[in-house]
Design an enzyme around this catalytic site. Structure first.
Site: not given
Ligand code: CTP
Length: 393
Positions: A205, A302
Site C-alpha cells: 500500500n 496486531i
Molecule cells: N492493524 C494491525 N494489524 C492489521 C491491520 C491493522 O495492527 N492486520 C492496525 C493498524 O496499524 C492501525 C489499525 O489497525 O493502527 C487500523 O488499521 P486500518 O487499516 O485502518 O483498519 P483495518 O483493521 O484494516 O480495518 P478496515 O480496513 O476494514 O478499515
C-alpha cells in the site's frame, strides 16, 4: 555530568569526530576518547586530547593505561559508548564479538549502551555482510545514527557518509532525554507491509512510514526507550531508536511480540489485511488468456492482539484508522472493535495524506474526540507524544 566514551575508528570521516567532541563538550558532556590505529591515520591523538581535555586511549596493552584505568573500567566508566565514525570493520567486529584491539575489547566488555554512527563507502554500506551486521547489532539494542546519502570522498554517490555531528549529538541528547516518558518502553509500528504473491511480486500500500517514524522520534525525544518495527520504507531511521525491520504482517506481529513488554504501543503501520494464501513459484502466463486467481487469507491483526487484556498489555495502546468516508463513525467503531485506548483517525480519501508530509486527524480517547488542525507529520507526532507524556504524568 553525563559521560561519553567516544571511539574514533579509521576513515576519512574521522575528522568529523573532532567537531562532535567540540559540540558534545559545549553541550556539557564529559568526553573520553579512544582512537584506533586506523583512526590515528586521520586524526591525531593530540587534537582529540586538546578538545576532550583528557587522555586519549589507544593501546590495549599499555602498562601506563592499565595502571591508571584498566580497560574494563574504561569500558564502564561512561554512561554511553559512542562509535563515530564506525567503520564496516568495527561493526563486523562488534557483530562477531572480536576483541583484538582496545576499541573492540571495550565494545565487548562494556555493560553500557552503545550508539554507532557508521561511515563507509556506499558499496561497503550496502554489502549484504554490513547490512546483516547492522540488523544483528540493532537486534541487540545497539543504537544507530544512520549514514547520510550524498557524494563521498571516494568519488561515489550514495548512503555511507557519516551523518553530520549535530545529528549525532541530537541522538546522544535523545538517549539522555529526561522527558516525561523517561523509563518507559514504547513500541511503534510504521510503514506498509509487503505480502508476497510469488518470489518477485507483492501486495502493498502507499504508506510511507513518515508518520510512524516521526512518532518514534518524538517519543524518544521525550525520554522513552523506543522499538520501531518498520515495514519496507524509504524514510531515514530516526536517531536513537531501536530499529526492527520486517516485511510481512506476520513478521511484524512476531517482532512486536518479541519486543514486549512495553508501556506504550502505537500501531501506525498500514498492515496489509490480507496475504496470498500460498506464495509459491513465480506465476507464469499459461497462454490461455485467463488471469491467475489469487486466494487471499487474513493476516493477524496486531493492534487487536496487543489490545487484548493480558499481563503484558501496554498501559496505553494507540491505533490508527485510515478511512475514506464517515470518518468519525468508522473510527469510533474501529476503536471499540480493536480494543485500543486511543485512536488516531485520518481521512485518506483525499490526495496527499498517505505518503504526504501533512496530516489532519481526529483523536478518539475515552474522554471523547478532538479534531486537530492539519499539520506537518512531525508536528503532529510531537503533539501526540506530548499527550502521551500527559497521560503518564
Ligand atoms: N492493524 C494491525 N494489524 C492489521 C491491520 C491493522 O495492527 N492486520 C492496525 C493498524 O496499524 C492501525 C489499525 O489497525 O493502527 C487500523 O488499521 P486500518 O487499516 O485502518 O483498519 P483495518 O483493521 O484494516 O480495518 P478496515 O480496513 O476494514 O478499515
Amino acid at each position: 555530568m553525563r559521560k561519553l566514551l567516544l571511539i574514533v575508528t579509521g576513515g576519512i570521516a574521522a575528522y568529523k569526530a573532532l567537531e562532535l567532541v567540540r559540540l558534545a563538550t559545549k553541550a556539557g558532556y564529559g568526553v573520553t576518547a579512544v582512537l584506533t590505529k586506523a583512526g590515528a591515520q586521520f586524526v591525531t591523538p593530540l587534537s582529540l586530547q586538546a578538545l576532550t581535555g583528557s587522555k586519549v586511549y589507544q593501546e590495549l596493552f599499555s602498562l601506563t593505561d592499565e595502571s591508571e584505568m584498566g580497560h574494563i573500567e574504561l569500558s564502564r566508566a561512561a554512561d554511553l559508548v559512542v562509535v563515530a565514525p564506525a567503520t564496516a570493520d568495527i561493526l563486523a567486529k562488534m557483530t562477531a564479538g572480536l576483541a583484538d584491539d582496545l576499541a573492540s575489547t571495550l565494545l565487548l566488555a562494556t555493560d553500557k549502551p552503545v550508539l554507532v554512527a557508521p561511515a563507509m563507502n556506499v558499496r561497503m554500506w550496502e554489502h549484504a555482510a554490513t547490512q546483516a551486521n547492522m540488523a544483528t547489532l540493532a537486534k541487540r539494542g545497539v543504537l544507530v545514527v544512520p549514514p547520510d546519502e550524498g557524494p563521498m570522498a571516494c568519488g561515489e554517490y550514495g548512503p555511507g557518509r557519516l551523518t553530520e555531528p549535530p545529528a549525532i549529538l541530537a541522538a546522544i541528547k535523545a538517549f539522555f532525554a529526561d522527558g516525561p516518558l523517561k523509563g518507559l518502553h514504547a513500541i511503534v509500528t510504521s510503514g506498509p507491509t509487503h505480502e508476497p504473491i510469488d518470489p518477485v511480486r507483492y501486495l502493498a500500500n502507499r504508506s510511507s512510514g513518515k508518520q510512524g517514524h516521526a512518532i518514534a522520534a518524538a517519543l524518544a525525544a521525550l525520554g522513552a526507550r523506543v522499538t520501531l518495527v518498520s515495514g519496507p520504507v524509504n524514510v531515514r531511521d530516526p536517531a536513537g531508536v531501536r530499529m526492527v525491520r520486517v516485511e510481512t504482517a506476520r513478521e511484524m506481529r512476531d517482532a512486536v511480540r518479541a519486543a514486549l513488554p512495553a508501556d506504550i504501543a502505537v500501531c501506525a503501520a498500514a498492515v496489509a489485511d490480507w496475504r496470498v494464501e500460498e506464495a509459491g513459484q513465480k506465476i507464469k502466463k499459461d497462454g490461455s488468456g485467463q488471469p491467475p486467481a489469487l486466494r487471499l487469507t487474513e493476516n493477524p491483526d496486531i493492534l487487536a492482539e496487543i489490545s487484548q487484556p493480558a499481563p503484558s498489555r501496554p498501559r496505553l495502546v494507540i491505533g490508527f484508522a485510515a478511512e475514506t468516508e464517515k470518518l468519525a463513525e468508522h473510527a469510533a467503531a474501529k476503536r471499540a472493535r480493536k480494543g485500543c485506548d486511543w485512536l488516531v483517525a485520518n481521512d485518506v480519501g483525499g490526495t496527499g495524506i498517505m505518503g504526504g508530509d501533512e496530516n489532519e486527524i481526529l483523536l478518539l480517547t475515552p474522554n471523547g474526540s478532538e479534531a486537530w488542525d492539519k499539520m506537518d507529520k512531525t508536528a503532529l507526532a510531537r503533539k501526540l507524544a506530548a499527550r502521551i507524556g500527559e497521560f503518564f504524568a
